[in-house]
Write a protein that holds these residues in place. Sequence first.
Motif, PDB file in Angstrom:
ATOM      1  N   LYS A  63      89.221  13.089 -64.534  1.00 40.42           N
ATOM      2  CA  LYS A  63      87.896  13.026 -63.914  1.00 40.42           C
ATOM      3  C   LYS A  63      87.619  11.737 -63.150  1.00 40.42           C
ATOM      4  N   GLU A  64      88.322  10.645 -63.475  1.00 43.45           N
ATOM      5  CA  GLU A  64      88.107   9.403 -62.738  1.00 43.45           C
ATOM      6  C   GLU A  64      88.819   9.394 -61.390  1.00 43.45           C
ATOM      7  N   ASN A  65      89.786  10.301 -61.212  1.00 43.45           N
ATOM      8  CA  ASN A  65      90.610  10.276 -60.000  1.00 43.45           C
ATOM      9  C   ASN A  65      90.547  11.557 -59.181  1.00 43.45           C
ATOM     10  N   VAL A  66      89.809  12.543 -59.666  1.00 41.59           N
ATOM     11  CA  VAL A  66      89.641  13.813 -58.962  1.00 41.59           C
ATOM     12  C   VAL A  66      88.152  14.088 -58.840  1.00 41.59           C
ATOM     13  N   ASP A  67      87.712  14.562 -57.681  1.00 42.72           N
ATOM     14  CA  ASP A  67      86.307  14.942 -57.503  1.00 42.72           C
ATOM     15  C   ASP A  67      86.120  16.388 -57.960  1.00 42.72           C
ATOM     16  N   PHE A  68      85.477  16.551 -59.117  1.00 38.52           N
ATOM     17  CA  PHE A  68      85.203  17.881 -59.657  1.00 38.52           C
ATOM     18  C   PHE A  68      83.851  18.370 -59.146  1.00 38.52           C
ATOM     19  N   PHE A  69      83.838  19.576 -58.619  1.00 40.71           N
ATOM     20  CA  PHE A  69      82.591  20.242 -58.254  1.00 40.71           C
ATOM     21  C   PHE A  69      82.375  21.360 -59.268  1.00 40.71           C
ATOM     22  N   ASN A  70      81.813  20.994 -60.435  1.00 36.09           N
ATOM     23  CA  ASN A  70      81.582  21.965 -61.493  1.00 36.09           C
ATOM     24  C   ASN A  70      80.354  22.817 -61.178  1.00 36.09           C
ATOM     25  N   HIS A  71      80.352  24.032 -61.703  1.00 41.15           N
ATOM     26  CA  HIS A  71      79.287  25.006 -61.414  1.00 41.15           C
ATOM     27  C   HIS A  71      79.181  25.276 -59.915  1.00 41.15           C
ATOM     28  N   HIS A  72      80.313  25.286 -59.236  1.00 34.85           N
ATOM     29  CA  HIS A  72      80.349  25.606 -57.811  1.00 34.85           C
ATOM     30  C   HIS A  72      81.313  26.770 -57.584  1.00 34.85           C
ATOM     31  N   LYS A  73      81.011  27.553 -56.589  1.00 31.47           N
ATOM     32  CA  LYS A  73      81.809  28.737 -56.289  1.00 31.47           C
ATOM     33  C   LYS A  73      82.355  28.662 -54.867  1.00 31.47           C
ATOM     34  N   PHE A  74      83.664  28.831 -54.748  1.00 30.18           N
ATOM     35  CA  PHE A  74      84.303  28.871 -53.433  1.00 30.18           C
ATOM     36  C   PHE A  74      83.823  30.100 -52.668  1.00 30.18           C
ATOM     37  N   VAL A  75      83.543  29.910 -51.370  1.00 31.49           N
ATOM     38  CA  VAL A  75      83.105  31.019 -50.520  1.00 31.49           C
ATOM     39  C   VAL A  75      84.183  31.384 -49.503  1.00 31.49           C
ATOM     40  N   ASP A  76      84.642  30.387 -48.730  1.00 29.24           N
ATOM     41  CA  ASP A  76      85.617  30.682 -47.673  1.00 29.24           C
ATOM     42  C   ASP A  76      86.121  29.367 -47.093  1.00 29.24           C
ATOM     43  N   PHE A  77      87.175  29.463 -46.283  1.00 25.77           N
ATOM     44  CA  PHE A  77      87.554  28.309 -45.479  1.00 25.77           C
ATOM     45  C   PHE A  77      87.933  28.782 -44.086  1.00 25.77           C
ATOM     46  N   SER A  78      87.790  27.883 -43.129  1.00 23.39           N
ATOM     47  CA  SER A  78      88.167  28.174 -41.747  1.00 23.39           C
ATOM     48  C   SER A  78      89.079  27.070 -41.247  1.00 23.39           C
ATOM     49  N   GLU A  79      89.903  27.418 -40.268  1.00 27.32           N
ATOM     50  CA  GLU A  79      90.844  26.458 -39.696  1.00 27.32           C
ATOM     51  C   GLU A  79      90.175  25.676 -38.571  1.00 27.32           C
ATOM     52  N   GLU A  80      90.262  24.368 -38.654  1.00 30.07           N
ATOM     53  CA  GLU A  80      89.833  23.503 -37.567  1.00 30.07           C
ATOM     54  C   GLU A  80      91.083  22.927 -36.896  1.00 30.07           C
ATOM     55  N   THR A  81      90.912  22.055 -35.943  1.00 28.75           N
ATOM     56  CA  THR A  81      92.054  21.536 -35.179  1.00 28.75           C
ATOM     57  C   THR A  81      93.060  20.817 -36.065  1.00 28.75           C
ATOM     58  N   SER A  82      92.588  19.951 -36.936  1.00 31.32           N
ATOM     59  CA  SER A  82      93.502  19.128 -37.729  1.00 31.32           C
ATOM     60  C   SER A  82      93.265  19.250 -39.229  1.00 31.32           C
ATOM     61  N   HIS A  83      92.400  20.188 -39.626  1.00 31.91           N
ATOM     62  CA  HIS A  83      92.082  20.311 -41.047  1.00 31.91           C
ATOM     63  C   HIS A  83      91.455  21.676 -41.319  1.00 31.91           C
ATOM     64  N   LYS A  84      91.111  21.904 -42.573  1.00 35.46           N
ATOM     65  CA  LYS A  84      90.402  23.114 -42.973  1.00 35.46           C
ATOM     66  C   LYS A  84      88.974  22.748 -43.361  1.00 35.46           C
ATOM     67  N   HIS A  85      88.064  23.630 -43.014  1.00 37.50           N
ATOM     68  CA  HIS A  85      86.661  23.450 -43.372  1.00 37.50           C
ATOM     69  C   HIS A  85      86.352  24.419 -44.512  1.00 37.50           C
ATOM     70  N   VAL A  86      86.034  23.878 -45.692  1.00 41.99           N
ATOM     71  CA  VAL A  86      85.826  24.684 -46.896  1.00 41.99           C
ATOM     72  C   VAL A  86      84.337  24.805 -47.174  1.00 41.99           C
ATOM     73  N   LEU A  87      83.890  26.042 -47.374  1.00 40.83           N
ATOM     74  CA  LEU A  87      82.493  26.319 -47.698  1.00 40.83           C
ATOM     75  C   LEU A  87      82.407  26.768 -49.154  1.00 40.83           C
ATOM     76  N   PHE A  88      81.465  26.183 -49.913  1.00 39.26           N
ATOM     77  CA  PHE A  88      81.254  26.590 -51.297  1.00 39.26           C
ATOM     78  C   PHE A  88      79.782  26.414 -51.636  1.00 39.26           C
ATOM     79  N   ILE A  89      79.336  26.995 -52.747  1.00 35.80           N
ATOM     80  CA  ILE A  89      77.919  26.950 -53.112  1.00 35.80           C
ATOM     81  C   ILE A  89      77.768  26.464 -54.547  1.00 35.80           C
ATOM     82  N   ASP A  90      76.628  25.819 -54.835  1.00 36.19           N
ATOM     83  CA  ASP A  90      76.344  25.409 -56.206  1.00 36.19           C
ATOM     84  C   ASP A  90      75.654  26.550 -56.943  1.00 36.19           C
TER      85      ASP A  90
END
Length: 528
Positions: A120-147
């Motif tokens: 937990k000190e070295n990883v960012d946990f998003f607890n009580h969050h649900k993954f929705v989708d991701f899209s491709e950008e030019t140099s990375h992925k854009h991840v959408l999630f909800i609390d």
Amino acid sequence: MASYDVTIIGAGFSGLTLAYQLLQNIGPIQIALINDGSFPVNNAAHKVGESVNEVGGLYLSHILKLHDYMEDNHFKKMGMRFFKETNGSFAEMGPAAFPANDSFHFQRGKFENDLYAMLKENVDFFNHHKFVDFSEETSHKHVLFIDKEGKEKSLTTQWVIDASGMKKVLSKKFNITRKLPISHASVWSRFSGFINVSDIYLDHGETPFSYATRERSSIHVEGLGYWIWILPLSDHATSLGIVFDEERYSFDDFSSQEKMLSWLDKHEPLLGSYLRKKNFNILDFKILRKFATLSDYATSPDRWALTGDAYGFWDPYYSGGFDVVAFQNTMLTQIIKSDLAEEDITRKIHNNNVLISSFMELMEHMFNNMYTLKENWYYLTVKYCIDSVTYFGSFCVIMRNIDFSDDILVESIISLVKETISIYSDIASFLRSDTFKKLNYTAPRKFLLHPTLFSTTNMNINTPNNNKNELINILKKHVNIMKYQYYYLLKGYDYMILLHSSIYDIISSNTDIDSYADNPLLLLQEGA
């Protein structure tokens, strides 16, 4: 907007161990973990999988370097132990001591809570969050999630890893998962108490297991069309489950706690009467139907991947799900490490997909029609020993000794793995044949697995000691052992004799096994 190198979906065994492995092997690295639950979870969390065999044990002890933690906090396992009840008596197969290589029973919740505390000190946990989708950008992925209130959040990342288990969020997104052609289902409970098999299958000091801690094994109770697991999670909790073929048994007979116990009364009276007498408190009850699925591939060149059950799952019989995690996480770690170092990863991704699919192909051959043959004790003993020799001599040796950064080595190993699986497929087909069924051999009713080809192969898992040439040689030797077993069986000889022979020491990587195809006994005579 926060930016990460890797975003992992799911905070179960596969997601947490991958995060831990990435941190161990790549530094610095930015990791996000999207978790639809939270911590802490119940120590004996009711999840599929509470036992790891040798590949999983090597992964935890050797790769993740968690050996001391596992020994201090969880039960070391005395291998696998099989019981088959017939008319009030029973047959038994297993070891009398702990095997050379560690495997474990473990409380999933405790393990995941402890790993979370380490991360937990070295990883960012998003607890009580649900993954929705991701899209491709030019140099990375854009991840959408909800609390948990439904508020949208987003981040950017280089890699997205699906460790969501049976939710399979990415394989569903890309429509690459399919149901496998087996109709197995499972019901299981955790009992508040220690189910001691030595109080069920009584040993009066007259068997090879009289002084063994039998209850520390992974217990398999075998029957036609089903098997039962009994796994000690702690001194105060035991997991018991039934896996059955729905083509032979009606699911309705298992659909509640009481129905499950009534079914045991009828089909496994020694176990059923013990549970009734003890009257343990049943902590929970869970059902899983038609769970066998597989994805077309595990890792995409577009920098997303699947691990654990999100990739595929055949059957819990050999706890193979943890083995898939071990291989996939280890290969993914090397791929991501190379990618972040701006190296070409095309070859590594191809090798990853070929090797992990080969492992799943082996499972397919192992489980094909196996449940329909469980009535035969000789079949069960021969099948388990050959399965174990295959597993110890190939996948365990690879997990213990391979360097996945070496593409040439990996490709050489893939070639040998494919040869091993091809031979195993022929052996498995023969074991299902009418020719094998008509053999008039028997296995000991109390069958000790040491000293045999089974135990010798297990003891030699560490032999290459990370030497690449020695690794290739021992895998070639193993191919020869597999081929010899096949020729021996085809001649109609009793496998029990071969199992107790010195064939492991007789065969080398250079032995011309094909020259003994017509007379396999000649090799044993020459080596005597």
